[in-house]
Scaffold this motif. Structure first.
Motif, PDB file in Angstrom:
ATOM      1  N   SER A  18     -77.616 -23.331 -30.422  1.00 39.95           N
ATOM      2  CA  SER A  18     -77.159 -23.424 -29.039  1.00 39.95           C
ATOM      3  C   SER A  18     -77.846 -24.585 -28.363  1.00 39.95           C
ATOM      4  O   SER A  18     -78.714 -25.246 -28.917  1.00 39.95           O
ATOM      5  CB  SER A  18     -77.487 -22.121 -28.298  1.00 39.95           C
ATOM      6  OG  SER A  18     -78.880 -21.984 -28.176  1.00 39.95           O
ATOM      7  N   ASN A  19     -77.482 -24.788 -27.086  1.00 43.42           N
ATOM      8  CA  ASN A  19     -78.112 -25.838 -26.322  1.00 43.42           C
ATOM      9  C   ASN A  19     -79.497 -25.442 -25.847  1.00 43.42           C
ATOM     10  O   ASN A  19     -80.247 -26.278 -25.372  1.00 43.42           O
ATOM     11  CB  ASN A  19     -77.245 -26.193 -25.104  1.00 43.42           C
ATOM     12  CG  ASN A  19     -75.918 -26.764 -25.535  1.00 43.42           C
ATOM     13  OD1 ASN A  19     -75.845 -27.443 -26.557  1.00 43.42           O
ATOM     14  ND2 ASN A  19     -74.865 -26.514 -24.764  1.00 43.42           N
ATOM     15  N   CYS A  20     -79.823 -24.164 -25.965  1.00 39.21           N
ATOM     16  CA  CYS A  20     -81.136 -23.679 -25.557  1.00 39.21           C
ATOM     17  C   CYS A  20     -82.108 -23.875 -26.701  1.00 39.21           C
ATOM     18  O   CYS A  20     -81.753 -24.241 -27.815  1.00 39.21           O
ATOM     19  CB  CYS A  20     -81.077 -22.197 -25.166  1.00 39.21           C
ATOM     20  SG  CYS A  20     -79.859 -21.861 -23.882  1.00 39.21           S
ATOM     21  N   THR A  22     -84.472 -23.007 -29.772  1.00 38.59           N
ATOM     22  CA  THR A  22     -84.228 -22.143 -30.914  1.00 38.59           C
ATOM     23  C   THR A  22     -85.394 -21.232 -31.199  1.00 38.59           C
ATOM     24  O   THR A  22     -85.380 -20.500 -32.181  1.00 38.59           O
ATOM     25  CB  THR A  22     -83.953 -22.995 -32.167  1.00 38.59           C
ATOM     26  OG1 THR A  22     -85.080 -23.834 -32.416  1.00 38.59           O
ATOM     27  CG2 THR A  22     -82.702 -23.829 -31.991  1.00 38.59           C
ATOM     28  N   ARG A 206     -69.776 -14.219 -28.996  1.00 40.01           N
ATOM     29  CA  ARG A 206     -70.863 -15.012 -28.432  1.00 40.01           C
ATOM     30  C   ARG A 206     -70.541 -15.346 -26.978  1.00 40.01           C
ATOM     31  O   ARG A 206     -69.692 -16.196 -26.692  1.00 40.01           O
ATOM     32  CB  ARG A 206     -71.050 -16.296 -29.247  1.00 40.01           C
ATOM     33  CG  ARG A 206     -72.192 -17.178 -28.748  1.00 40.01           C
ATOM     34  CD  ARG A 206     -72.576 -18.228 -29.762  1.00 40.01           C
ATOM     35  NE  ARG A 206     -71.417 -19.015 -30.174  1.00 40.01           N
ATOM     36  CZ  ARG A 206     -71.401 -19.792 -31.256  1.00 40.01           C
ATOM     37  NH1 ARG A 206     -72.461 -19.858 -32.037  1.00 40.01           N
ATOM     38  NH2 ARG A 206     -70.319 -20.492 -31.571  1.00 40.01           N
ATOM     39  N   GLU A 209     -75.593 -17.047 -25.189  1.00 37.23           N
ATOM     40  CA  GLU A 209     -76.303 -18.284 -25.487  1.00 37.23           C
ATOM     41  C   GLU A 209     -75.433 -19.228 -26.298  1.00 37.23           C
ATOM     42  O   GLU A 209     -74.756 -18.804 -27.238  1.00 37.23           O
ATOM     43  CB  GLU A 209     -77.602 -17.999 -26.266  1.00 37.23           C
ATOM     44  CG  GLU A 209     -78.747 -17.513 -25.400  1.00 37.23           C
ATOM     45  CD  GLU A 209     -78.694 -16.019 -25.192  1.00 37.23           C
ATOM     46  OE1 GLU A 209     -77.892 -15.359 -25.885  1.00 37.23           O
ATOM     47  OE2 GLU A 209     -79.448 -15.517 -24.344  1.00 37.23           O
ATOM     48  N   GLY A 210     -75.466 -20.507 -25.922  1.00 32.78           N
ATOM     49  CA  GLY A 210     -74.755 -21.509 -26.698  1.00 32.78           C
ATOM     50  C   GLY A 210     -73.257 -21.295 -26.744  1.00 32.78           C
ATOM     51  O   GLY A 210     -72.611 -21.586 -27.757  1.00 32.78           O
ATOM     52  N   LYS A 212     -69.584 -21.958 -26.640  1.00 30.76           N
ATOM     53  CA  LYS A 212     -68.766 -23.158 -26.801  1.00 30.76           C
ATOM     54  C   LYS A 212     -67.376 -22.931 -26.223  1.00 30.76           C
ATOM     55  O   LYS A 212     -67.027 -21.828 -25.804  1.00 30.76           O
ATOM     56  CB  LYS A 212     -68.677 -23.531 -28.282  1.00 30.76           C
ATOM     57  CG  LYS A 212     -70.030 -23.767 -28.940  1.00 30.76           C
ATOM     58  CD  LYS A 212     -69.874 -24.054 -30.432  1.00 30.76           C
ATOM     59  CE  LYS A 212     -71.227 -24.234 -31.092  1.00 30.76           C
ATOM     60  NZ  LYS A 212     -71.094 -24.472 -32.560  1.00 30.76           N
ATOM     61  N   SER A 296     -72.134 -19.008 -18.969  1.00 27.39           N
ATOM     62  CA  SER A 296     -72.907 -19.627 -20.045  1.00 27.39           C
ATOM     63  C   SER A 296     -72.320 -20.979 -20.427  1.00 27.39           C
ATOM     64  O   SER A 296     -73.047 -21.952 -20.650  1.00 27.39           O
ATOM     65  CB  SER A 296     -72.957 -18.701 -21.256  1.00 27.39           C
ATOM     66  OG  SER A 296     -73.624 -19.321 -22.342  1.00 27.39           O
TER      67      SER A 296
END
Length: 376
Positions: A18-20, A22, A206, A209-210, A212, A296
């Motif tokens: 994700s963009n956060c 890891t 999802r 987080e992350g 898309k 998100s």
């Protein structure tokens, strides 16, 4: 779908890729540890919930099977076939998803939960997420189909008798299951993804987080189809209910079709029960999931992450209750039970009415006797 038995009040680790970051932050690891310590007896509660759900669904299936053998009328048989399929689907989903969650509990520990939240979803997680979507959509699709079938039967009985047959009903059931399966399998074709959800014992789309663009499209498709099914069922049940009320007000209950109308009323009442149960149980997860994924994806979830995680846990808890409450619709909202409720209510109402009339008679008698005394 027993994941709601394992509640948590804090955040989960971000999903890799994700963009956060890891890395799982220490406060989140401590939160998982506190949750693990405070819920050490949750496997027992989860197993008890699973057992109750199985018993209720089996009892409902037995009731529906007996009713199917007793009523050979085409319209009633079609409804019972739909209803039996819905309860059977709830039962299979309850057993499969519940077994997977209990398996997570049996191997549960702080390190296991943190590992689940850190790593990529494994095969059991993908399968559990697929089951969540499939067994979530199937009851909603079936409830919508049942409402449409009854609406046609109540408003256009002749057209219903020509179009609706047992063979076509079975084909419709297969198409409904295939549609739900196609939606559930979309993440395996790179449209969306299934990931572990807090506290690491259940999996879903999802949304935290992350997220898309494909995840947002998938959760919008899932929530849109489910909410559209609930909305269409509401419209059909409303039309059926209004039609039956109008027929009642026209004083046609003495006609030779009285028993048919009684069966129609029973079926519509059960459909309303199914619709209300599904709305209450599934709407929170559908709405919270769509809200979480949207925020998100737009990068607006960081300050409210804990709130939306708790909302998702609440949503899956309520969604799980649907498979337990659905059988009670057929157990309680049967014509025999409704008759008993009506008789008890009518008896109490008549008793209160007679008591009120008696009190009024006593008061009027006292007033008349008092007037007589005054005259004397």
């Amino acid at each position: 779908m027993l994941a709601m038995q394992h509640n948590g009040s804090t955040g989960i680790a971000p999903i890799p890729g994700s963009n956060c970051t890891t890395m799982v932050q220490e406060p989140e690891v401590e939160a998982v540890a506190r949750n693990e310590t405070s819920t050490s007896n949750r496997p027992i509660a989860a197993g008890l919930t699973m057992t109750l759900g199985i018993v209720f669904n089996v009892v409902a299936l037995i009731i529906l099977a007996k009713a199917y053998n007793r009523f050979r009328r085409r319209s009633k048989a079609t409804f019972l076939l739909f209803a039996s399929s819905l309860v059977a689907t709830d039962l299979v989903g309850h057993v499969i998803a519940g077994a997977l969650v209990l398996r997570r509990y049996s191997a549960g520990s702080v390190s296991t939960a943190v590992s689940n939240l850190r790593g990529d979803p494994d095969t059991p997680c993908q399968f559990l997420g697929c089951c969540m979507v499939f067994f979530g959509l199937c009851p909603l699709f079936l409830g919508c189909a049942m409402a449409g079938e009854r609406c046609l039967g109540v408003t256009k009985p002749l057209l219903h008798s020509q179009l609706v047959t047992t063979a076509r009903t079975k084909v419709a059931l297969i198409l409904i299951w295939l549609l739900a399966l196609c939606v559930a399998l979309l993440p395996f074709f790179s449209l969306g993804a299934y990931t572990y959800q807090y506290p690491g014992t259940w999996c879903f789309i999802r949304v935290m987080e992350g997220t898309k663009e494909t995840d947002l499209v998938f959760v919008a498709l899932f929530s849109g189809l489910a909410l559209a099914s609930l909305g269409l069922a509401f419209v059909c049940n409303t039309i059926s209910g209004i039609t039956l009320i109008k027929a009642r007000l026209r004083k046609k209950s003495w006609s030779p079709h009285r028993s048919v109308r009684s069966h129609d009323t029973e079926m519509v009442v059960q459909l309303v029960g199914i619709m209300v149960t599904s709305c209450i149980c599934w709407s929170p997860l559908l709405v919270f999931g769509l809200m979480s994924a949207t925020r998100s994806y737009n990068g607006l979830l960081s300050s409210e992450r804990d709130t939306y995680r708790n909302l998702m846990v609440t949503g899956v808890r309520m969604a799980t209750c649907n498979q337990i409450l659905d059988p009670w619709v057929y157990i309680l909202l049967r014509r025999a039970i409704l008759r008993k409720i009506y008789r008890v209510t009518k008896r109490r109402a008549s008793f209160k009415g007679s008591l009120f009339r008696s009190v009024r008679w006593d008061v009027s008698s006292f007033q008349s006797s008092e007037k007589s005394v005054n005259k004397i």
